[in-house]
Scaffold this active site. Structure first.
Site, short mmCIF file in Angstrom:
data_model
loop_
_atom_site.label_atom_id
_atom_site.label_comp_id
_atom_site.label_asym_id
_atom_site.label_seq_id
_atom_site.Cartn_x
_atom_site.Cartn_y
_atom_site.Cartn_z
N LEU A 199 -2.51 -2.73 0.89
CA LEU A 199 -1.90 -2.15 -0.29
C LEU A 199 -0.44 -1.89 0.06
CD1 LEU A 199 -4.55 0.57 -1.30
CD2 LEU A 199 -4.65 -1.92 -1.57
N SER A 201 3.21 -0.78 -1.42
CA SER A 201 3.97 -0.24 -2.53
C SER A 201 5.38 -0.83 -2.54
CB SER A 201 4.04 1.29 -2.44
OG SER A 201 2.76 1.84 -2.56
N GLU A 202 5.81 -1.22 -3.71
CA GLU A 202 7.12 -1.82 -3.89
C GLU A 202 8.21 -0.99 -3.20
OE1 GLU A 202 9.77 -3.26 -7.73
OE2 GLU A 202 8.54 -1.46 -7.88
N CYS A 203 9.12 -1.67 -2.51
CA CYS A 203 10.26 -1.00 -1.87
C CYS A 203 11.44 -1.95 -1.94
CB CYS A 203 9.94 -0.64 -0.42
SG CYS A 203 11.31 0.16 0.45
N GLY A 242 8.92 4.30 -4.08
CA GLY A 242 9.18 5.66 -3.64
C GLY A 242 7.95 6.54 -3.66
N ARG A 243 6.80 5.98 -3.29
CA ARG A 243 5.52 6.72 -3.36
C ARG A 243 5.26 7.25 -4.76
NH1 ARG A 243 6.88 9.78 1.86
NH2 ARG A 243 6.29 8.35 3.51
N ASP A 275 3.24 12.61 -2.25
CA ASP A 275 2.83 11.23 -2.54
C ASP A 275 2.21 11.21 -3.93
OD1 ASP A 275 1.78 8.63 -2.65
OD2 ASP A 275 1.24 8.62 -0.53
N ARG A 277 1.36 8.42 -5.69
CA ARG A 277 0.76 7.13 -6.02
C ARG A 277 -0.69 7.28 -6.48
NH1 ARG A 277 2.27 4.00 -0.55
NH2 ARG A 277 1.76 6.08 0.25
N LYS A 303 -5.09 6.12 1.64
CA LYS A 303 -5.41 4.85 0.98
C LYS A 303 -6.90 4.55 1.09
CE LYS A 303 -0.90 2.57 1.43
NZ LYS A 303 -0.15 1.42 1.97
#
Length: 343
Positions: A199, A201-203, A242-243, A275, A277, A303
């Protein structure tokens, strides 16, 4: 909200008209609140940073906090109150007085909407909108539906050879309203075993620009390589920058790190969760791909817990450690010591 327009939210405890501090201006505030009476809504985390937690009406963890309006609390003062980047430039603030929150469930929903919109969680609040009772507006159910992972749909898929995994396919997912498309990169061919899943997350700063402040870019490429080596697996690329607080707020957190705060304290000073997310999105994507048991490539126990809570069995946690560099060593130590990452 992002256009600077007032919104209304209806909850079970009442309704509120709200004007977001970040996207408003003095003229719009005067139109919204001509009597200069609207209190200011902020998060509990921001209230702690402003030393308000010793006041009874600001002492409930994670609850919305409302600050009484004063003649000197004009638009510029509200901006300074809402944005922690300005704390060093405007160190003397207040005194502020917390008041009992109006329609607390609608107020909490407003703070949630601010995060979804990528805005600072701060609003001027009224129970009437320009002389009328607030009767229409967004409901709590509307917000829940907008964020419900069950509404995610698999839209399209195509072959996509990538560096490190030429035998790959990309699948795209979205909900009817959200502008953010999540994608999955399926690497190799199913072989009957649970896939190795990452998984990610976009960064933008790490994945695209090669930032050394985090380990996101190296983790992304190492995950593709690890899955390809295993022969079968899935990388989920989640639009949760950014979480979960968005790119602009992540960069605000970077600015606070430049002032000496770590990643945890930067998020809470901004008024967000450590966090934010939702790993139910990842679980929904896996379910749509026909996978209910996975080997998870992660150092983050949250996660694992998030996937299992959403019905995906994690049969094994596979460590995903990479060496630090001089710029991200403190960041990684913070993840280990304050958010439980198993580094």
């Amino acid at each position: 909200m992002r256009r600077g327009w007032p919104i209304a939210i209806r909850g079970e405890t009442g309704a509120l008209a709200l004007l977001a501090v970040e996207t408003a201006d003095a003229t719009r505030l005067a139109e919204f609140d001509p009597e200069t009476a609207a209190p200011l809504l902020i998060s509990a985390g921001r209230a702690v940073a402003l030393n308000l937690a010793n006041q009874r009406d600001a002492a409930v963890p994670d609850a919305p906090v409302m600050i009484a309006r004063r003649p000197w609390l004009d638009f510029d003062a509200a901006v300074a109150l809402a944005d922690p980047q300005l704390d060093l430039a405007t160190p003397l603030k207040g005194p502020y007085r917390a008041v009992p929150p109006i329609a607390p469930d609608a107020a909490a929903a407003a703070l949630r909407l601010a995060r979804i919109a990528g805005l600072l969680p701060a609003f001027f609040v009224r129970t009437e909108a320009l002389g009328r009772r607030v009767e229409d507006g967004v409901t709590l159910a509307d917000i829940a539906a907008h964020q419900d992972p069950a509404r995610l749909r698999l839209v399209t898929r195509a072959r996509l050879p990538v560096a490190g995994a030429e035998q790959a396919e990309i699948a795209a997912f979205r909900t009817p309203e959200s502008p953010d498309e999540h994608v999955a990169l399926l690497i190799g061919a199913p072989n009957g075993a649970p896939p190795l899943v990452r998984l990610h997350s976009e960064c933008l700063t790490g994945d695209v620009l090669g930032s050394l402040k985090c380990d996101c870019g190296p983790q992304l490429h190492a995950a593709i390589h690890a899955i390809a080596t295993q022969g079968w697996g899935i990388l989920l690329y989640l639009r949760q920058e950014g979480r979960g607080i968005g790119l602009i707020n992540k960069l605000r957190a970077y600015a606070l790190q430049d002032q000496g705060f770590d990643t945890v304290d930067a998020n809470t000073r901004l008024g967000f969760a450590i966090d934010a997310r939702d790993f139910g999105v990842a679980a929904r994507m896996l379910a749509l791909l026909g996978q209910d048991r996975v080997r998870l490539l992660t150092n983050n126990p949250d996660k694992v817990a998030g996937l299992e809570a959403a019905g995906i069995g994690v049969v094994e946690r596979v460590a995903h450690r990479l060496p630090p560099n001089p710029h991200n060593a403190h960041y990684l130590a913070t993840k280990r010591d304050r958010t439980g990452h198993q580094l």
